[in-house]
Design a protein around this motif. Structure first.
Motif, PDB file in Angstrom:
ATOM      1  N   LYS A 449       0.924  -1.127  -0.181  1.00 29.87           N
ATOM      2  CA  LYS A 449      -0.079  -0.082  -0.067  1.00 29.87           C
ATOM      3  C   LYS A 449       0.978   0.910   0.019  1.00 29.87           C
ATOM      4  O   LYS A 449       1.433   1.175   1.127  1.00 29.87           O
ATOM      5  N   PRO A 450       0.576   2.238  -0.854  1.00 32.81           N
ATOM      6  CA  PRO A 450       1.622   3.458  -0.985  1.00 32.81           C
ATOM      7  C   PRO A 450       1.362   4.165   0.073  1.00 32.81           C
ATOM      8  O   PRO A 450       0.223   4.074   1.189  1.00 32.81           O
ATOM      9  N   GLY A 451       2.193   5.223   0.453  1.00 37.02           N
ATOM     10  CA  GLY A 451       2.265   5.517   1.843  1.00 37.02           C
ATOM     11  C   GLY A 451       1.898   6.807   2.052  1.00 37.02           C
ATOM     12  O   GLY A 451       1.188   7.428   1.334  1.00 37.02           O
ATOM     13  N   ASP A 452       1.138   7.595   2.704  1.00 41.58           N
ATOM     14  CA  ASP A 452       0.771   8.598   2.511  1.00 41.58           C
ATOM     15  C   ASP A 452       0.926  10.055   2.235  1.00 41.58           C
ATOM     16  O   ASP A 452       2.633  10.328   2.158  1.00 41.58           O
ATOM     17  N   PRO A 453       0.570  10.492   0.764  1.00 40.35           N
ATOM     18  CA  PRO A 453       1.541  11.626  -0.114  1.00 40.35           C
ATOM     19  C   PRO A 453       1.454  12.713   0.161  1.00 40.35           C
ATOM     20  O   PRO A 453       2.407  13.394   0.457  1.00 40.35           O
ATOM     21  N   ASP A 454       0.592  12.497   1.852  1.00 33.46           N
ATOM     22  CA  ASP A 454       0.679  14.767   2.309  1.00 33.46           C
ATOM     23  C   ASP A 454       1.575  14.352   3.762  1.00 33.46           C
ATOM     24  O   ASP A 454       1.967  15.867   4.434  1.00 33.46           O
ATOM     25  N   ARG A 455       2.059  13.682   3.953  1.00 32.26           N
ATOM     26  CA  ARG A 455       2.983  13.909   5.473  1.00 32.26           C
ATOM     27  C   ARG A 455       3.735  14.325   5.212  1.00 32.26           C
ATOM     28  O   ARG A 455       4.271  14.626   4.432  1.00 32.26           O
ATOM     29  N   PRO A 456       4.762  14.554   6.663  1.00 32.79           N
ATOM     30  CA  PRO A 456       6.062  14.942   6.119  1.00 32.79           C
ATOM     31  C   PRO A 456       6.787  14.769   5.333  1.00 32.79           C
ATOM     32  O   PRO A 456       7.031  13.118   5.528  1.00 32.79           O
ATOM     33  N   LEU A 457       7.454  15.204   5.099  1.00 26.89           N
ATOM     34  CA  LEU A 457       9.246  14.776   4.356  1.00 26.89           C
ATOM     35  C   LEU A 457      10.247  14.080   5.971  1.00 26.89           C
ATOM     36  O   LEU A 457       9.540  15.266   6.796  1.00 26.89           O
ATOM     37  N   ARG A 458      10.582  12.940   5.609  1.00 26.06           N
ATOM     38  CA  ARG A 458      10.916  12.462   6.548  1.00 26.06           C
ATOM     39  C   ARG A 458      12.593  12.471   6.055  1.00 26.06           C
ATOM     40  O   ARG A 458      12.678  11.588   5.288  1.00 26.06           O
ATOM     41  N   LEU A 459      13.452  13.731   6.633  1.00 25.84           N
ATOM     42  CA  LEU A 459      14.674  12.803   6.669  1.00 25.84           C
ATOM     43  C   LEU A 459      15.475  12.511   7.959  1.00 25.84           C
ATOM     44  O   LEU A 459      15.188  12.143   8.596  1.00 25.84           O
ATOM     45  N   ALA A 460      16.661  11.513   7.356  1.00 23.30           N
ATOM     46  CA  ALA A 460      17.456  10.785   8.529  1.00 23.30           C
ATOM     47  C   ALA A 460      18.660  10.398   8.456  1.00 23.30           C
ATOM     48  O   ALA A 460      19.685  10.737   7.307  1.00 23.30           O
ATOM     49  N   PHE A 461      19.474  10.011   9.838  1.00 23.20           N
ATOM     50  CA  PHE A 461      21.257   9.886   8.777  1.00 23.20           C
ATOM     51  C   PHE A 461      21.169   8.297   9.915  1.00 23.20           C
ATOM     52  O   PHE A 461      19.980   8.313  11.110  1.00 23.20           O
ATOM     53  N   ILE A 462      21.895   8.008   8.919  1.00 25.56           N
ATOM     54  CA  ILE A 462      22.463   6.533   9.861  1.00 25.56           C
ATOM     55  C   ILE A 462      23.647   6.331  10.061  1.00 25.56           C
ATOM     56  O   ILE A 462      24.545   6.527   9.392  1.00 25.56           O
ATOM     57  N   GLY A 463      23.826   5.436  11.294  1.00 29.44           N
ATOM     58  CA  GLY A 463      24.905   4.892  11.552  1.00 29.44           C
ATOM     59  C   GLY A 463      25.936   5.743  11.980  1.00 29.44           C
ATOM     60  O   GLY A 463      24.868   6.622  13.514  1.00 29.44           O
ATOM     61  N   THR A 464      26.849   5.342  12.171  1.00 28.36           N
ATOM     62  CA  THR A 464      27.426   7.002  13.296  1.00 28.36           C
ATOM     63  C   THR A 464      27.591   8.496  13.528  1.00 28.36           C
ATOM     64  O   THR A 464      28.053   8.757  12.013  1.00 28.36           O
ATOM     65  N   GLN A 465      27.747   8.672  14.066  1.00 32.22           N
ATOM     66  CA  GLN A 465      27.276  10.020  13.521  1.00 32.22           C
ATOM     67  C   GLN A 465      29.167  10.985  13.785  1.00 32.22           C
ATOM     68  O   GLN A 465      29.318  11.630  14.485  1.00 32.22           O
ATOM     69  N   LEU A 466      29.699  11.018  13.157  1.00 34.87           N
ATOM     70  CA  LEU A 466      30.724  11.357  12.274  1.00 34.87           C
ATOM     71  C   LEU A 466      30.714  12.752  11.651  1.00 34.87           C
ATOM     72  O   LEU A 466      30.015  12.308  10.440  1.00 34.87           O
ATOM     73  N   PRO A 467      30.999  13.688  12.229  1.00 33.17           N
ATOM     74  CA  PRO A 467      31.576  14.923  10.711  1.00 33.17           C
ATOM     75  C   PRO A 467      31.860  14.184   9.602  1.00 33.17           C
ATOM     76  O   PRO A 467      31.570  14.804   8.281  1.00 33.17           O
ATOM     77  N   TYR A 468      33.436  13.405   9.578  1.00 32.50           N
ATOM     78  CA  TYR A 468      33.649  12.762   7.599  1.00 32.50           C
ATOM     79  C   TYR A 468      32.232  12.145   6.972  1.00 32.50           C
ATOM     80  O   TYR A 468      32.015  12.183   5.821  1.00 32.50           O
ATOM     81  N   LYS A 469      31.532  11.890   7.494  1.00 34.22           N
ATOM     82  CA  LYS A 469      30.269  11.030   7.315  1.00 34.22           C
ATOM     83  C   LYS A 469      28.977  12.188   7.298  1.00 34.22           C
ATOM     84  O   LYS A 469      28.166  11.756   6.453  1.00 34.22           O
ATOM     85  N   GLY A 470      28.402  13.534   7.341  1.00 31.69           N
ATOM     86  CA  GLY A 470      27.826  13.886   6.952  1.00 31.69           C
ATOM     87  C   GLY A 470      27.198  14.994   8.936  1.00 31.69           C
ATOM     88  O   GLY A 470      25.490  15.358   7.778  1.00 31.69           O
ATOM     89  N   TRP A 471      27.640  13.904   9.526  1.00 30.61           N
ATOM     90  CA  TRP A 471      27.370  14.404  10.826  1.00 30.61           C
ATOM     91  C   TRP A 471      26.374  16.191  11.021  1.00 30.61           C
ATOM     92  O   TRP A 471      25.389  16.572  11.550  1.00 30.61           O
ATOM     93  N   THR A 472      27.852  16.655  10.885  1.00 31.68           N
ATOM     94  CA  THR A 472      27.417  17.939  11.689  1.00 31.68           C
ATOM     95  C   THR A 472      26.446  18.554  10.049  1.00 31.68           C
ATOM     96  O   THR A 472      25.393  20.360  10.466  1.00 31.68           O
ATOM     97  N   VAL A 473      26.748  18.011   8.659  1.00 31.35           N
ATOM     98  CA  VAL A 473      25.834  19.137   7.774  1.00 31.35           C
ATOM     99  C   VAL A 473      24.371  18.490   8.241  1.00 31.35           C
ATOM    100  O   VAL A 473      23.789  19.488   7.722  1.00 31.35           O
TER     101      VAL A 473
END
Length: 623
Positions: A449-473
């Motif tokens: 079943k398709p997801g709700d088209p009107d809900r807020p966007l969900r942006l995630a960071f996954i894995g270890t929170q390291l600056p060179y992995k993009g955590w700071t950004v």
């Protein structure tokens, strides 16, 4: 008179009136440090408003005598020498110990969720974050909240550092009013640069203070290893890593876990060796490093590398083939590892999981701040870096290791191999590409079943929170877009960031549960995963996990194999810079992409097909 003579004079003048028992009882941190209580009060204590005896309140005396405070005179010394003859009033010491009173002052400024998330050792110990930061955390360079940098405040305010005053307490009671900054106004990178240390000091921070465990001799270790051998295990595979892969998460550790699991079916007894003393560099040429040895998933002992070499040499004849697989050389002595391989008559393969074969900074971070691209070793760009001088010797030692072992290089991707050949400065006898896994996409007959088209966007960071992995950004985006109701921020991994407005989902990926991240991302219906790497990624498990979960990956053009995966699969977008990233998330592009993703969700299935890793090289099935 000199400052040092003044210091000793004050100690002599107040010693007879100072209650050392009272002082140590009220100040357990001073007692723990083992410093002379009178000397501590003269050098630090009065500035921290600690009381020298039950009859004297330091804070009250300074408040009642602004001339003493303005002159920055030790109040107890002033009272003993002048004040009591001038009939200056005094109050008894506060009933509540000073460390508790001052801890109460900083309590509103310590973000408990942030502190416990960033420092899981404190959480595991069950220590109150305010008390921990007050008594020891600041001395260890820990930050009490995202808004305050302990290291920056102390480095930019040497008077506070020299006085041994808790920096957050100083900022709250005085520094803020004096216009002192809690963080570097130009941002995190400038803050790190201001706190920069030498390579030698960096290494010193890694050194263990605990007593090493008992050492096994070669014969005893050999018996323990053979006790883990099963019938049909005619090959001995020795993997070298940087730490205990059973307890520490990460891509390298996951690969070792998987190989260990594959080994029995490959007719192999799988041995892992890693240094007891972890290091951010190669071990010194001199000495005999202590190694921990794990056989078929069970620790069998700790031994000096010389004893381990003798042990492996004696065991090699009991197997039809012996192989040394180097997953990581951090903390190892490459000369001794080469001798071990030669003693066992072992073939050798070296994985290119990161850039440690190029520089001690395995993510190629100039001064631990920004990606350098591995410039020429003789260039100013390299020599200005704290790793520059060490890199020269590092490269010579690894070149000798490849030469002496005849090692084959294993790259997890074509871009990784191309980068290494262009920037590595080392020659390998041969090189092959063995991806950790590949992605296979196929249509499904029954779509979800398709997801709700009107809900807020969900942006995630996954894995270890390291600056060179993009955590700071990711954190910068969260701060800049926190007011947007149509965008949610999520974080998936073992550690909680402790930041308000970022939803944390605990996830731990292991060889026993390789689908943990994919399952979690699917359950939360994540639209985008940000992998804004400030390094050259040789592979990326997290990118593959995000795509397999149905999310789109956002990355930058310099992210190495992450860019290659997205361009090959089409599951994401590659952007040129942070301005373009911000525009993508705010001008409707991200919303349009997410709605299209939700409409087609479930129409295809993406499988991750894991390779045999090193066994693909050993059995000749690798290209």
């Amino acid at each position: 008179m000199t400052a040092e003579s003044d210091f000793h004079r004050e100690i002599e003048d107040i010693a007879a009136y100072f209650d050392a028992v009272f002082y140590l009882d009220r100040n357990p941190d001073v007692a723990a440090d083992g410093m002379d209580p009178v000397a501590h009060y003269v050098r630090y204590g009065w500035r921290e408003r600690r009381d020298p005896s039950p009859d004297f309140c330091t804070l009250a005396y300074l408040q009642a005598n602004p001339d003493v405070e303005a002159a920055e005179i030790n109040p107890f010394w002033h009272y003993v020498i002048f004040g009591r003859y001038e009939n200056r009033s005094l109050r008894p010491a506060e009933e509540t110990p000073l460390h508790e009173r001052q801890a109460d002052i900083i309590a509103p400024h310590v973000d408990a969720a942030f502190y416990l998330g960033k420092y899981p050792d404190v959480a595991e110990a069950g220590i109150d974050p305010v008390q921990h930061y007050w008594l020891s955390g600041w001395r260890e360079g820990r930050d009490p909240s995202p808004a305050f940098s302990t290291g920056f405040y102390l480095s930019s305010n040497p008077d506070v550092a020299e006085a041994g005053i808790n920096p957050l307490w100083h900022y709250v009671v005085a520094g803020q009013a004096e216009g002192r900054a809690p963080r570097h106004p130009a941002g995190r990178r400038h803050e790190l640069l201001a706190q920069q240390t030498s390579f030698k000091a960096l290494v010193a921070k890694w050194l263990k203070q605990e007593k090493p465990p008992a050492r096994q001799k070669a014969a005893t270790l050999g018996k323990r290893i053979l006790a883990r051998r099963k019938a049909g295990q005619n090959r001995l595979v020795i993997s070298a890593g940087q730490d205990d892969y059973r307890k520490i998460g990460g891509g390298v550790q996951f690969c070792i876990q998987r190989e260990e699991k594959l080994a029995p079916a490959q007719g192999a007894l799988y041995l892992n060796i890693h240094p007891w003393q972890p290091l951010p560099c190669l071990a010194d040429r001199k000495g005999d490093p202590l190694m921990r040895v794990i056989a078929a998933g069970e620790e069998v002992g700790t031994a000096l590398l010389s004893e381990l070499t003798a042990c492996i040499g004696s065991l090699a004849g009991k197997f039809t083939a012996t192989s040394l697989i180097v997953h990581h050389l951090m903390g190892h002595q490459p000369e001794a590892l080469a001798a071990l391989a030669q003693a066992a008559g072992a073939s050798c393969h070296v994985w290119l999981h990161d850039s440690f074969t190029i520089c001690p900074s395995f993510a190629l971070q100039r001064n631990n701040i920004a990606f350098c691209g591995a410039p020429d070793i003789a260039s100013n760009a390299c020599q200005l870096c704290l790793f520059g001088e060490a890199r020269r010797d590092h490269q010579r030692r690894l070149a000798a290791f490849f030469r002496d072992t005849g090692a084959t290089l294993i790259a997890p991707s074509e871009p990784a191999l191309a980068f290494w050949r262009a920037r590595g400065g080392i020659e390998a006898r041969s090189a092959i590409v063995i991806p950790h896994l590949t992605l296979a996409e196929e249509k499904v007959t029954t779509a979800a079943k398709p997801g709700d088209p009107d809900r807020p966007l969900r942006l995630a960071f996954i894995g270890t929170q390291l600056p060179y992995k993009g955590w700071t950004v990711f954190c910068d985006l969260h701060e800049a877009l926190a007011g947007q109701t149509d965008l949610e921020f999520w974080c998936f991994g073992t550690a909680s960031p402790g930041l308000k407005g970022i939803t944390h989902v605990p996830v731990n990926v292991t060889a026993e549960d390789p689908d943990a991240m994919v399952t979690a991302l699917r359950e939360k219906d994540i639209d985008f995963v940000l992998h804004w790497a400030d390094c050259f990624e040789t592979f990326s498990f997290s990118t593959c996990e995000a795509i397999a979960a149905g999310a789109s990956v956002i990355t930058n053009r310099t992210s190495g194999n992450v860019t290659a995966i997205i361009e090959e699969t089409g599951h994401g977008i590659v952007l040129s810079g942070k301005a373009e990233l911000l525009a993508f998330l705010t001008d409707g592009q991200a919303g349009k992409m997410a709605r299209n993703r939700r409409k087609t969700a479930g129409m295809t299935r993406i499988e991750r097909r894991y390779s045999a890793l090193s066994f693909a090289a050993l059995d000749g099935s690798a290209p």
